[in-house]
Design an enzyme around this catalytic site. Structure first.
Site, PDB file in Angstrom:
ATOM      1  N   LYS A  22       0.854  -1.199   0.000  1.00  0.00           N
ATOM      2  CA  LYS A  22       0.000   0.000   0.000  1.00  0.00           C
ATOM      3  C   LYS A  22       0.881   1.236   0.000  1.00  0.00           C
ATOM      4  O   LYS A  22       2.076   1.182   0.387  1.00  0.00           O
ATOM      5  CB  LYS A  22      -0.937   0.030   1.207  1.00  0.00           C
ATOM      6  CG  LYS A  22      -0.274   0.025   2.600  1.00  0.00           C
ATOM      7  CD  LYS A  22       0.154   1.370   3.125  1.00  0.00           C
ATOM      8  CE  LYS A  22       0.763   1.299   4.529  1.00  0.00           C
ATOM      9  NZ  LYS A  22       1.582   2.450   4.878  1.00  0.00           N
ATOM     10  N   ASP A 146      -2.291  -1.622  10.296  1.00  0.00           N
ATOM     11  CA  ASP A 146      -2.511  -1.569   8.841  1.00  0.00           C
ATOM     12  C   ASP A 146      -3.151  -2.838   8.284  1.00  0.00           C
ATOM     13  O   ASP A 146      -3.549  -2.865   7.125  1.00  0.00           O
ATOM     14  CB  ASP A 146      -1.168  -1.395   8.099  1.00  0.00           C
ATOM     15  CG  ASP A 146      -0.575  -0.019   8.293  1.00  0.00           C
ATOM     16  OD1 ASP A 146      -1.285   0.869   8.808  1.00  0.00           O
ATOM     17  OD2 ASP A 146       0.603   0.168   7.923  1.00  0.00           O
TER      18      ASP A 146
END
Ligand code: C5P
Length: 320
Positions: A22, A146
Site C-alpha cells: 500500500k 494496517d
C-alpha cells in the site's frame, strides 16, 4: 469411514496468492491516545507491487505451522496470523507458508501487514470453514494497525489507529514510480519524534484539509504526510529524492507511511519510463494503483478453485 482414516486421506489444499503493498495518499497524525497509539486520518491505496505467498493446509490431529521466507524474517507476522485464524476457526492441521518478499521492509509499504491479511483471507477457504468478516477484522486489528486495510484493498480512509476503514470510490489505475532507498525507518521511533510536535492549533487545520481531500478524491492530487518533517530531518537525502520525483514530472510525490519509500504518480507510462531512467542509481519499481474491483478479482481468481458455493469475500452475519 473412521475419523482417523479420514484425516490420513485428507488431501493438502494449497494456493499461491499475491500480497500487495500500500501507499498512503495522505497521512495526518492528530494526537496521542490513552492507549499509546496515535489518532490518524489517512488514505490508504493498494499498489501493484506484491509479495508472493504459498499457503498449504493439510487436516490433522494437531496444529503445526511452518513458515519459510526468502529473508528469514524473525517473528514473521504470517505465523501469528495463521495461529490466530486456526484458533478462531477451531481447526487443526498442518499449515505451510512460503513467502517470497518483493516489498521492501521498514519502508512504509505495509508488506508484513499485507502478508498477514493474505493468510487471514486464504486460510479459511483452504480449511473449508467460515470466519466471518467481523471476526476477521478483529484478528486483523490484533495483528497490526494496517492489517485490516488489506482485507478491503483499493482506496479507503483510515481513522482511529488507522484500522477503522471507510471505502472510497475506485480511481483510475494511475501509473507511478516507487523509490526504495534502503533506509529502514522504525515506525514507533518515527511516532516518538513526531508526538511532541502535535499541537491542538494545527489539529483543526489538518482535519479540515484532510476532509476536503476525501470529499473530492482525485487520483494523482498531492496529499500530505506528517512523517515527512521528522523523517526528512534524520535523512535529508529523502527530501532530495522527493524533489527529483517532482522534477521528473510527478503530479504527486511523497513519502509513504513512516518511510522511507517515496512514490511519484504520473499521467502516463512514458513519463514513468523517463522518471525511472532519471533515478537510475536508485532502487525503483514501476507501479500502478490497484482499485478495489481489481483487488477483489485477484483474490477471487486465486481462491476460486477452493470455493464451492460459499460467499467470497467474507461477509459479516451482522450485515444483512
Ligand atoms: O499497530 P502496529 O503494530 O503496526 O504499530 C506499530 C507501532 O506504531 C505502535 O507500537 C505504535 O508505537 C505506533 N503507532 C501509533 N499509532 C498508530 C499506529 C501505530 O502510535 N495509529
Amino acid at each position: 469411514m473412521s475419523r482417523a482414516l479420514e484425516v490420513r486421506l485428507a488431501p493438502t489444499r494449497q494456493v499461491r496468492v499475491r500480497a500487495m503493498a500500500k501507499v498512503n495518499l495522505d497521512l495526518r497524525v492528530l494526537a496521542k491516545r490513552p492507549d499509546g497509539y496515535h489518532d490518524l486520518r489517512t488514505i490508504f491505496q493498494t499498489i501493484s507491487l506484491a509479495d508472493s505467498l504459498d499457503i498449504a493446509y493439510t487436516p490433522g490431529r494437531q496444529t503445526d505451522i511452518e513458515a519459510e521466507d526468502s529473508l528469514n524474517i524473525p517473528d514473521n507476522l504470517v505465523v501469528r496470523a495463521a495461529r490466530l485464524a486456526m484458533e478462531a476457526m477451531g481447526a487443526r492441521g498442518r499449515v505451510e507458508l512460503r513467502l517470497v518478499k518483493r516489498i521492501p521492509m521498514g519502508a512504509g509499504l505495509g508488506g508484513g501487514s499485507s502478508d498477514a491479511a493474505a493468510v487471514l483471507l486464504a486460510l479459511p477457504v483452504l480449511v473449508g470453514r467460515t470466519l466471518d468478516a467481523a471476526r476477521m477484522r478483529e484478528l486483523a486489528e490484533q495483528l497490526g494497525s494496517d492489517v485490516p486495510f488489506f482485507l478491503l484493498g483499493g482506496q479507503a480512509v483510515g481513522i482511529g489507529r488507522g484500522s477503522e476503514l471507510f471505502p472510497l470510490p475506485d480511481q483510475p489505475a494511475c501509473p507511478g514510480v516507487l523509490v526504495a532507498p534502503g533506509i529502514h525507518v522504525s515506525t514507533p521511533e518515527a511516532y516518538r519524534r513526531l508526538s511532541p510536535r502535535l499541537t491542538s492549533e494545527s489539529l483543526q487545520n489538518k482535519i479540515v484539509s484532510f476532509q476536503s481531500r476525501t470529499w473530492e478524491p482525485v487520483s494523482g492530487v498531492a496529499g500530505a504526510n506528517d512523517f515527512e518533517e521528522v523523517v526528512f530531518e534524520q535523512h535529508p537525502e529523502l527530501a532530495i529524492l522527493k524533489k527529483r520525483l517532482v522534477v521528473a514530472g510527478a503530479s504527486t510525490a511523497m513519502m509513504t507511511g513512516s518511510g522511507s519509500a517515496l512514490f511519484g504518480l504520473f499521467h502516463n507510462r512514458d513519463e514513468v519510463t523517463r522518471a525511472i531512467a532519471s533515478l537510475r542509481e536508485e532502487k525503483t519499481f514501476r507501479i500502478s494503483l490497484v482499485n478495489r474491483v481489481r483487488y477483489r478479482a485477484m483474490w477471487w481468481q486465486a481462491l476460486k478453485q477452493h470455493i464451492d458455493g460459499r460467499v467470497w469475500p467474507p461477509r459479516s452475519r451482522y450485515l444483512r
